[in-house]
Design a protein around this motif. Structure first.
Motif, PDB file in Angstrom:
ATOM      1  N   VAL A 179      29.351 -53.797 -51.189  1.00 14.72           N
ATOM      2  CA  VAL A 179      28.679 -52.751 -50.401  1.00 14.72           C
ATOM      3  C   VAL A 179      27.914 -51.795 -51.333  1.00 14.72           C
ATOM      4  N   LEU A 180      28.530 -51.427 -52.430  1.00 13.83           N
ATOM      5  CA  LEU A 180      27.873 -50.513 -53.384  1.00 13.83           C
ATOM      6  C   LEU A 180      26.659 -51.171 -54.030  1.00 13.83           C
ATOM      7  N   LEU A 181      26.806 -52.433 -54.407  1.00 16.23           N
ATOM      8  CA  LEU A 181      25.688 -53.158 -55.021  1.00 16.23           C
ATOM      9  C   LEU A 181      24.542 -53.291 -54.029  1.00 16.23           C
ATOM     10  N   LEU A 182      24.898 -53.574 -52.778  1.00 18.62           N
ATOM     11  CA  LEU A 182      23.892 -53.728 -51.722  1.00 18.62           C
ATOM     12  C   LEU A 182      23.177 -52.401 -51.472  1.00 18.62           C
ATOM     13  N   GLY A 183      23.949 -51.312 -51.427  1.00 13.10           N
ATOM     14  CA  GLY A 183      23.361 -49.981 -51.225  1.00 13.10           C
ATOM     15  C   GLY A 183      22.386 -49.651 -52.342  1.00 13.10           C
ATOM     16  N   ASN A 184      22.774 -49.947 -53.549  1.00  5.54           N
ATOM     17  CA  ASN A 184      21.924 -49.706 -54.714  1.00  5.54           C
ATOM     18  C   ASN A 184      20.636 -50.533 -54.623  1.00  5.54           C
ATOM     19  N   PHE A 185      20.785 -51.777 -54.184  1.00  4.84           N
ATOM     20  CA  PHE A 185      19.631 -52.670 -54.052  1.00  4.84           C
ATOM     21  C   PHE A 185      18.665 -52.140 -52.978  1.00  4.84           C
ATOM     22  N   LEU A 186      19.223 -51.701 -51.849  1.00  6.86           N
ATOM     23  CA  LEU A 186      18.381 -51.202 -50.753  1.00  6.86           C
ATOM     24  C   LEU A 186      17.667 -49.913 -51.153  1.00  6.86           C
ATOM     25  N   ASP A 187      18.351 -49.047 -51.907  1.00 10.26           N
ATOM     26  CA  ASP A 187      17.743 -47.782 -52.369  1.00 10.26           C
ATOM     27  C   ASP A 187      16.522 -48.028 -53.244  1.00 10.26           C
ATOM     28  N   ASN A 188      16.604 -49.094 -54.041  1.00 14.72           N
ATOM     29  CA  ASN A 188      15.546 -49.345 -55.023  1.00 14.72           C
ATOM     30  C   ASN A 188      14.602 -50.480 -54.624  1.00 14.72           C
ATOM     31  N   GLN A 189      14.767 -50.982 -53.393  1.00 11.42           N
ATOM     32  CA  GLN A 189      14.053 -52.192 -52.984  1.00 11.42           C
ATOM     33  C   GLN A 189      12.521 -52.035 -53.088  1.00 11.42           C
ATOM     34  N   ILE A 190      12.010 -50.883 -52.627  1.00 10.01           N
ATOM     35  CA  ILE A 190      10.553 -50.700 -52.604  1.00 10.01           C
ATOM     36  C   ILE A 190      10.014 -50.633 -54.030  1.00 10.01           C
ATOM     37  N   LYS A 191      10.753 -49.883 -54.870  1.00 10.23           N
ATOM     38  CA  LYS A 191      10.334 -49.763 -56.280  1.00 10.23           C
ATOM     39  C   LYS A 191      10.308 -51.132 -56.962  1.00 10.23           C
ATOM     40  N   LEU A 192      11.372 -51.907 -56.690  1.00 11.10           N
ATOM     41  CA  LEU A 192      11.510 -53.212 -57.342  1.00 11.10           C
ATOM     42  C   LEU A 192      10.458 -54.203 -56.843  1.00 11.10           C
ATOM     43  N   ALA A 193      10.092 -54.057 -55.565  1.00  8.14           N
ATOM     44  CA  ALA A 193       9.112 -54.993 -54.997  1.00  8.14           C
ATOM     45  C   ALA A 193       7.757 -54.841 -55.686  1.00  8.14           C
ATOM     46  N   ALA A 194       7.494 -53.643 -56.223  1.00 11.86           N
ATOM     47  CA  ALA A 194       6.221 -53.397 -56.896  1.00 11.86           C
ATOM     48  C   ALA A 194       6.154 -54.036 -58.279  1.00 11.86           C
ATOM     49  N   LEU A 195       7.318 -54.342 -58.851  1.00 15.46           N
ATOM     50  CA  LEU A 195       7.354 -54.936 -60.197  1.00 15.46           C
ATOM     51  C   LEU A 195       7.097 -56.436 -60.118  1.00 15.46           C
ATOM     52  N   PRO A 196       6.146 -56.933 -60.893  1.00 15.78           N
ATOM     53  CA  PRO A 196       5.942 -58.390 -60.881  1.00 15.78           C
ATOM     54  C   PRO A 196       7.126 -59.082 -61.569  1.00 15.78           C
ATOM     55  N   GLY A 197       7.759 -60.023 -60.889  1.00 17.00           N
ATOM     56  CA  GLY A 197       8.921 -60.743 -61.456  1.00 17.00           C
ATOM     57  C   GLY A 197      10.143 -59.867 -61.616  1.00 17.00           C
ATOM     58  N   GLY A 198      10.208 -58.774 -60.877  1.00 21.99           N
ATOM     59  CA  GLY A 198      11.353 -57.859 -60.964  1.00 21.99           C
ATOM     60  C   GLY A 198      12.618 -58.474 -60.383  1.00 21.99           C
ATOM     61  N   PRO A 199      13.759 -57.863 -60.670  1.00 20.29           N
ATOM     62  CA  PRO A 199      15.021 -58.438 -60.172  1.00 20.29           C
ATOM     63  C   PRO A 199      15.114 -58.351 -58.647  1.00 20.29           C
ATOM     64  N   GLY A 200      15.732 -59.353 -58.049  1.00 19.61           N
ATOM     65  CA  GLY A 200      15.859 -59.398 -56.598  1.00 19.61           C
ATOM     66  C   GLY A 200      17.317 -59.315 -56.156  1.00 19.61           C
ATOM     67  N   TYR A 201      17.525 -59.761 -54.923  1.00 17.07           N
ATOM     68  CA  TYR A 201      18.875 -59.706 -54.310  1.00 17.07           C
ATOM     69  C   TYR A 201      19.901 -60.473 -55.160  1.00 17.07           C
ATOM     70  N   THR A 202      19.522 -61.632 -55.665  1.00 20.60           N
ATOM     71  CA  THR A 202      20.453 -62.454 -56.455  1.00 20.60           C
ATOM     72  C   THR A 202      20.861 -61.737 -57.739  1.00 20.60           C
ATOM     73  N   ASP A 203      19.854 -61.125 -58.420  1.00 15.63           N
ATOM     74  CA  ASP A 203      20.139 -60.474 -59.709  1.00 15.63           C
ATOM     75  C   ASP A 203      20.912 -59.170 -59.539  1.00 15.63           C
ATOM     76  N   LEU A 204      20.683 -58.484 -58.439  1.00 13.48           N
ATOM     77  CA  LEU A 204      21.276 -57.151 -58.288  1.00 13.48           C
ATOM     78  C   LEU A 204      22.508 -57.116 -57.393  1.00 13.48           C
ATOM     79  N   VAL A 205      22.713 -58.159 -56.604  1.00  7.56           N
ATOM     80  CA  VAL A 205      23.883 -58.182 -55.703  1.00  7.56           C
ATOM     81  C   VAL A 205      24.729 -59.439 -55.933  1.00  7.56           C
ATOM     82  N   GLY A 206      24.114 -60.611 -55.805  1.00  7.61           N
ATOM     83  CA  GLY A 206      24.866 -61.874 -55.858  1.00  7.61           C
ATOM     84  C   GLY A 206      25.602 -62.096 -57.165  1.00  7.61           C
ATOM     85  N   VAL A 207      24.845 -62.104 -58.269  1.00  8.46           N
ATOM     86  CA  VAL A 207      25.457 -62.396 -59.573  1.00  8.46           C
ATOM     87  C   VAL A 207      26.378 -61.255 -60.048  1.00  8.46           C
ATOM     88  N   PRO A 208      25.965 -59.970 -59.927  1.00  9.34           N
ATOM     89  CA  PRO A 208      26.875 -58.892 -60.367  1.00  9.34           C
ATOM     90  C   PRO A 208      28.199 -58.858 -59.601  1.00  9.34           C
TER      91      PRO A 208
END
Lengths: 246, 262
Positions: free
Chosen positions: B37-66
């Protein structure tokens, strides 16, 4: 004409325990349907001998033959043996029923053969009221009965009982004797280790006395009465002790 | 073979009726759910910022693997499944053979005619099944959102394989320690120490100024990291299989010696 081969043949069995010989050049044979009483003082080597016969312990040297085959070369022959170790070790987390099923599976009973075998032994040893009880809460007498049931479950050709009458009340001892006699009557050979001379004269047709790992006496029980057996036993136990001291 | 499965069934039964296994499963899954839940919350908070980065980390890198391991991202919470396994697996395996030794039930297994290798494999299989169930329940958390997000299936599969191999390795080490120990508590302590040492041997060496290939090759974390990054190489898989084989062989030899020596 060839003589029928014995069910069990021990030849020059030796085993050290804690740095001293526990069993020394032990040789004996046992035929089908025979009940052998193994007598001896504490530390005489009875339990070590029975553990080797059951396949739980490997001898340092010598051979064990079961039905003419080398048991040490063919450990799968363990399925011919039913063993009740001293103090009947059990898995405390398992129920009585689960013990029976596990022992059956470990000794090769499967599917359709397993349930009737369990039902029959439960009926025979009157274990029905205990079936759902955890082994960890059983009394010592109930543990012994469950241990005996596990040993008998797969219809062994050789039954090895290490002090089975320990912690049993007189009624239970009488029913144990009945079970042993019934097994022998169906051709099962029985080895019964005990401290009680009366136990030997009541159920055994042969007695072997072990002392300091060696076989000191082997005779048919019909040849000796209780008093004579007692004398022989004390002679071996005391005189050997004196000889050692001298 | 069927008698080996009888040992597996016996061990599974013992595992599932003991409160310890259930308590461990409940506590660790609760902790992992909280971490998710915490990892998911962190991912959702930063989702827009991360989407702007080319090749930036996604759901797998920030939620699944951690969720599976904090080796790559120490981040929000320190304990992923890997770190919990270092503690849980020794507790789970401690009684498998040392418990039998204490109960006096080990001779019953010898007297059934089973080879020591089959006793060890039977017990190991039971532990492995429990650990796989644990892994499946953990992996189900990020997978439950897979339809609503972009999951990198390849990377996540590689990370899951890494976890499976790590759990299998720790399980084998636990079984070996249980075979050698006279008491379950000693087995748990030994397995915990060995697991931690194997996991951090390169970090300790680096702190001491030693940083060479051999030390890194020895460490479990080196081989796990590659898999967590999505790189499946045969050398990493072979390293895990070798450690498992060595641990189970040692356990087998110990049981065989038990029968010889008493």
């Amino acid at each position: 004409m060839t003589l029928p081969q014995p069910l069990l043949k021990l030849d020059q069995l030796r085993r050290q325990r804690a740095g001293r010989p526990a069993v020394e050049r032990l040789s004996l044979t046992l035929d089908k349907g025979q009940i052998l009483g193994l007598l001896g003082v504490n530390g005489a080597g009875k339990s070590t001998t029975l553990s080797m016969i059951a396949g739980a312990l490997r001898p340092d040297s010598g051979s064990i033959q079961l039905n003419g085959e080398d048991f040490l070369e063919h450990p799968e022959l363990a399925r011919l043996i039913g063993w009740l170790p001293e103090r009947a070790p059990l898995w405390p987390e398992l129920t009585v029923h689960e013990h029976l099923v596990t022992h059956g599976r470990l000794h090769g009973l499967r599917g359709a053969a397993l349930k009737p075998a369990c039902d029959a032994i439960v009926q025979r040893l009157e274990l029905t009221p205990l079936l759902r009880r955890l082994a960890g809460v059983l009394s010592q007498g109930q543990r012994q009965r469950l241990g005996l049931a596990c040993a008998l479950l797969h219809r062994p050709a050789l039954l090895v009982l290490d002090e089975p009458a320990n912690a049993l009340d007189p009624v239970q001892v009488a029913s144990l004797r009945k079970v042993i006699r019934e097994e022998a009557a169906t051709g099962t050979a029985v080895i019964l280790s005990t401290h009680l001379l009366a136990e030997v004269t009541a159920v055994c047709d042969r007695v072997a006395i072990l002392h300091e790992g060696g076989l000191r006496h082997d005779a048919a029980v019909t040849d000796v009465d209780h008093k004579a057996l007692e004398r022989t036993f004390f002679d071996i136990a005391m005189n050997d002790g004196r000889n050692q001291a001298a | 073979m069927s008698s080996m499965f009888a040992v597996t069934r016996l061990e599974l039964r013992r595992l599932f009726v003991r409160p310890l296994a259930w308590v461990l499963a409940a506590l660790t899954l609760a902790q992992l759910a909280w971490r998710f839940v915490l990892l998911l919350g962190n991912f959702l908070d930063n989702q827009i910022k991360l989407a702007a980065l080319p090749g930036g980390p996604g759901y797998t890198d920030l939620v699944g693997v951690p969720l599976l391991s904090s080796t790559l991202t120490v981040g929000i919470l320190p304990f992923g499944l890997t770190e919990l396994a270092l503690l849980v697996v020794p507790l789970l395996t401690m009684s498998s053979l040392a418990g039998d030794r204490v109960n006096g039930t080990l001779p019953l297994l010898y007297a059934s005619g089973l080879a020591p290798s089959k006793i060890v494999l039977g017990k190991y299989l039971a532990v492995l099944l429990w650990l796989m169930l644990w892994l499946v329940l953990t992996v189900a958390m990020p997978l439950s959102l897979a339809h609503g997000t972009h999951l990198d299936w390849g990377k996540f599969a590689a990370a899951t394989l890494g976890l499976l191999l790590t759990l299998a390795t720790l399980g084998a080490i636990g079984i070996a320690c249980s075979a050698f120990a006279s008491l379950p508590a000693i087995a748990a302590t030994a397995a915990l120490t060995l697991g931690l040492a194997l996991f951090t041997v390169n970090l300790a060496a680096q702190k001491a100024g030693v940083d060479n290939g051999l030390i890194n090759e020895l460490a479990l974390s080196t081989h796990l990291e590659a898999l967590l990054r999505g790189l499946v190489s045969s050398s990493d898989v072979i390293w895990f299989l070798l450690v498992i084989a060595v641990a189970l062989t040692l356990a087998t030899r110990r049981l065989a010696a038990d029968k010889e020596r008493d």
